[in-house]
Enzyme design. Structure first.
Site, short mmCIF file in Angstrom:
data_model
loop_
_atom_site.label_atom_id
_atom_site.label_comp_id
_atom_site.label_asym_id
_atom_site.label_seq_id
_atom_site.Cartn_x
_atom_site.Cartn_y
_atom_site.Cartn_z
N GLN A 64 -3.99 -5.30 6.80
CA GLN A 64 -4.98 -6.22 6.20
C GLN A 64 -4.92 -7.61 6.80
O GLN A 64 -5.71 -8.47 6.43
CB GLN A 64 -4.77 -6.32 4.67
CG GLN A 64 -5.07 -5.06 3.91
CD GLN A 64 -6.49 -4.54 4.11
OE1 GLN A 64 -7.38 -5.24 4.59
NE2 GLN A 64 -6.70 -3.29 3.75
N ASP A 116 3.58 -4.51 7.97
CA ASP A 116 2.32 -3.80 7.83
C ASP A 116 1.21 -4.84 7.94
O ASP A 116 0.98 -5.63 7.01
CB ASP A 116 2.29 -3.10 6.45
CG ASP A 116 0.95 -2.43 6.18
OD1 ASP A 116 0.02 -2.62 6.98
OD2 ASP A 116 0.85 -1.73 5.15
N LYS A 159 -10.18 -1.01 10.51
CA LYS A 159 -10.35 -2.16 9.59
C LYS A 159 -10.73 -3.42 10.36
O LYS A 159 -10.95 -4.46 9.77
CB LYS A 159 -9.06 -2.39 8.80
CG LYS A 159 -8.73 -1.25 7.84
CD LYS A 159 -7.54 -1.58 7.00
CE LYS A 159 -6.96 -0.39 6.29
NZ LYS A 159 -7.77 0.10 5.17
N CYS A 187 -4.75 2.46 -3.65
CA CYS A 187 -3.51 2.96 -3.02
C CYS A 187 -2.35 2.00 -3.25
O CYS A 187 -1.49 1.83 -2.38
CB CYS A 187 -3.70 3.20 -1.52
SG CYS A 187 -4.94 4.42 -1.15
N HIS A 228 0.88 -1.17 0.00
CA HIS A 228 0.00 0.00 0.00
C HIS A 228 0.92 1.23 0.00
O HIS A 228 2.04 1.16 0.53
CB HIS A 228 -0.82 -0.05 1.29
CG HIS A 228 -1.89 0.98 1.42
ND1 HIS A 228 -1.62 2.27 1.77
CD2 HIS A 228 -3.23 0.90 1.27
CE1 HIS A 228 -2.76 2.95 1.83
NE2 HIS A 228 -3.75 2.15 1.53
C1 PLP Z 1 -2.00 -3.00 3.57
C2 PLP Z 1 -2.39 -1.63 4.01
N1 PLP Z 1 -1.50 -0.86 4.62
C3 PLP Z 1 -1.80 0.36 5.05
C4 PLP Z 1 -3.05 0.89 4.88
C5 PLP Z 1 -3.34 2.26 5.38
O1 PLP Z 1 -4.24 2.22 6.43
P1 PLP Z 1 -4.80 3.58 7.05
O2 PLP Z 1 -5.51 4.28 5.93
O3 PLP Z 1 -5.72 3.13 8.12
O4 PLP Z 1 -3.64 4.35 7.52
C6 PLP Z 1 -4.02 0.15 4.24
C7 PLP Z 1 -5.37 0.70 4.00
O5 PLP Z 1 -6.12 0.25 3.19
C8 PLP Z 1 -3.68 -1.16 3.79
O6 PLP Z 1 -4.58 -1.91 3.17
#
Ligand code: PLP
Length: 430
Positions: free
Chosen positions: A223, A220, A246, A388, A119
């Site tokens: 997900q 990270d 999430k 993203c 992302h």
């Molecule tokens: C794999 C991953 N990392 C980071 C994020 C960013 O999350 P946030 O918008 O809550 O900061 C997302 C959001 O969809 C994501 O899917």
């Protein structure tokens, strides 16, 4: 088997929107009444600031706030609650690491390694850091099936130079082709928000640390944590980050888990109230972590309510959550194939054991935004765009895709409604 009818009753949105087919939990999940009620409880009963007041409602708010830290720590099996830092979201957790850790340990000539399936929040902060300090920014590729390309003798970093491989077993990692003694940080996603791929994180971390014992590994888990059980000690990572919103929790709360020793060594991220110990005209001293990283008034009610989301997930059991999603994903892939053979391309692993409940696809020559719009007209919520993850879409050679994602309140009927919706899309756009 999850009892979806009973689960749905606990999500007030379905009483207000009975026809809703919500297939966008990857963007943000829906919220259970218990979490919403807790948020209201804070605002109605003890809406004071935390840490500052010695009067009862402030003490109650502080107690509730810190209890969430304990519950989060237990949920991911952290060593201590002090290893849990509250941020605003995953993005802020990763930026905090890029500033407070990255700018301390990465210098010119060093390397930062990430993957093409990240992302933007786990890509751009490191790309910017690498360019600022003159470090190399290495990007691990994927193979044609949507797995990280970790098994090839000749792993290539150049997006134009891709090798397809078929070995998707998590054996014989060839990380020595990526990680070197110069690699300061390896930062990667546990689950891809587009491909749904569950990466073999534990094995990757163990291999990376064998090659370079000093490497810092950041996971990270935005997900992953809503869908699979995470034990941070078992994973062997140095940092794990995720967002409350999430995983049934409120927006505005993120988590940064880090090893205590590393958190202690890091600089604060933001300066000001709450994070200081003493302030003089010529110098200041700072609190210990986690408070050193929590400058200013936090999202108090949201942090307090977050614990109810975790309790909800615990009451179902993460193994059952994962099993349920696997079943739905399997069903969706099968029915998509049957109804739209050759017309729908699903990205990511074909083996449902290796993926979460995320189905990203392109449909014939139809523009993903048109597909999503027609589905939206019948209350089916999916996502269209690059989610993203632009570098990944460039790698897949598509400008955009449609993403449907499943969670604990979805059932087979939702999949069938999606299929009916797609038939309508075909009729309108053909
Ligand atoms: C794999 C991953 N990392 C980071 C994020 C960013 O999350 P946030 O918008 O809550 O900061 C997302 C959001 O969809 C994501 O899917």
């Amino acid at each position: 088997m999850l009892d979806i009818k009973t689960i749905k009753k606990q999500f007030p949105i379905f009483q207000n929107q009975p026809d809703l087919v919500y297939l966008d939990s990857t963007a943000t999940s829906l919220k259970p009444a218990s979490m919403i009620n807790k948020l209201t409880e804070y605002y109605e009963q003890y809406s004071a600031n935390v840490f500052r007041g010695i009067y009862p409602i402030s003490e109650k708010a502080t107690l509730e706030f810190e209890e969430t830290r304990n519950i989060v720590a237990k949920f991911i099996n952290a060593n201590k609650p002090e290893e849990i830092v509250f941020t605003r979201n995953t993005t802020e957790s990763l930026n905090l690491l890029a500033y407070s850790l990255g700018r301390k340990i990465v210098a010119s000539g060093d390397e930062i390694v990430t993957t093409i399936m990240e992302h933007h929040s786990n890509f751009v902060p490191w790309q910017v850091l690498a360019s600022e300090v003159g470090a190399a920014f290495k990007v691990i590729d994927i193979n044609e099936e949507g797995y990280l390309n970790l098994y090839n003798e000749n792993i290539k970093y150049q997006i134009s130079n891709i090798k397809s491989i078929t070995n998707n077993k998590f054996k014989n990692l060839k990380l020595e082709n990526v990680i070197t003694k110069k690699t300061k940080i390896l930062t990667l996603t546990y689950v891809s928000n587009v491909l749904g791929t569950i990466n073999p994180i534990k094995e990757i971390i163990s291999e990376a640390k064998k090659i370079n014992p000093k490497i810092i590994v950041i996971v990270d888990a935005a997900q992953a944590i809503p869908h699979i059980k995470i034990d941070v000690q078992d994973l062997g990572a140095d940092f794990v980050v995720f967002s409350s919103h999430k995983m049934l929790g409120p927006t505005g709360v993120g988590v940064l888990w880090g090893k205590e020793k590393l958190l202690k060594e890091m600089y604060p991220f933001m300066y000001g109230g709450e994070m200081i110990d003493e302030v003089y005209i010529d110098r200041s001293t700072f609190k210990e972590s986690p408070h050193k990283f929590e400058a200013g008034t936090p999202a108090i009610g949201e942090v307090i309510a977050f614990k109810e989301a975790i309790k909800f997930l615990n009451s179902i059991g993460m193994d059952r959550v994962k099993e349920h999603e696997k079943k739905l994903t399997n069903y969706a892939i099968k029915i998509f194939k049957k109804e739209f053979e050759g017309k729908i391309k699903i990205y990511g692993p074909t083996n449902v054991e290796d993926r979460c409940g995320i189905i990203t696809f392109t449909f014939d020559k139809f523009h993903p935004h048109d597909v999503a719009q027609i589905l939206a007209d019948t209350d089916i919520c999916v996502r269209a765009g690059h989610h993203c993850a632009m570098p990944l879409h460039t790698r897949l050679n598509i400008p955009a895709s449609v993403r449907a994602s499943f969670y604990i309140y979805n059932d087979e009927k939702d999949v069938e409604k999606l299929v009916e919706g797609l038939k309508k899309v075909k009729k309108i756009l053909s």
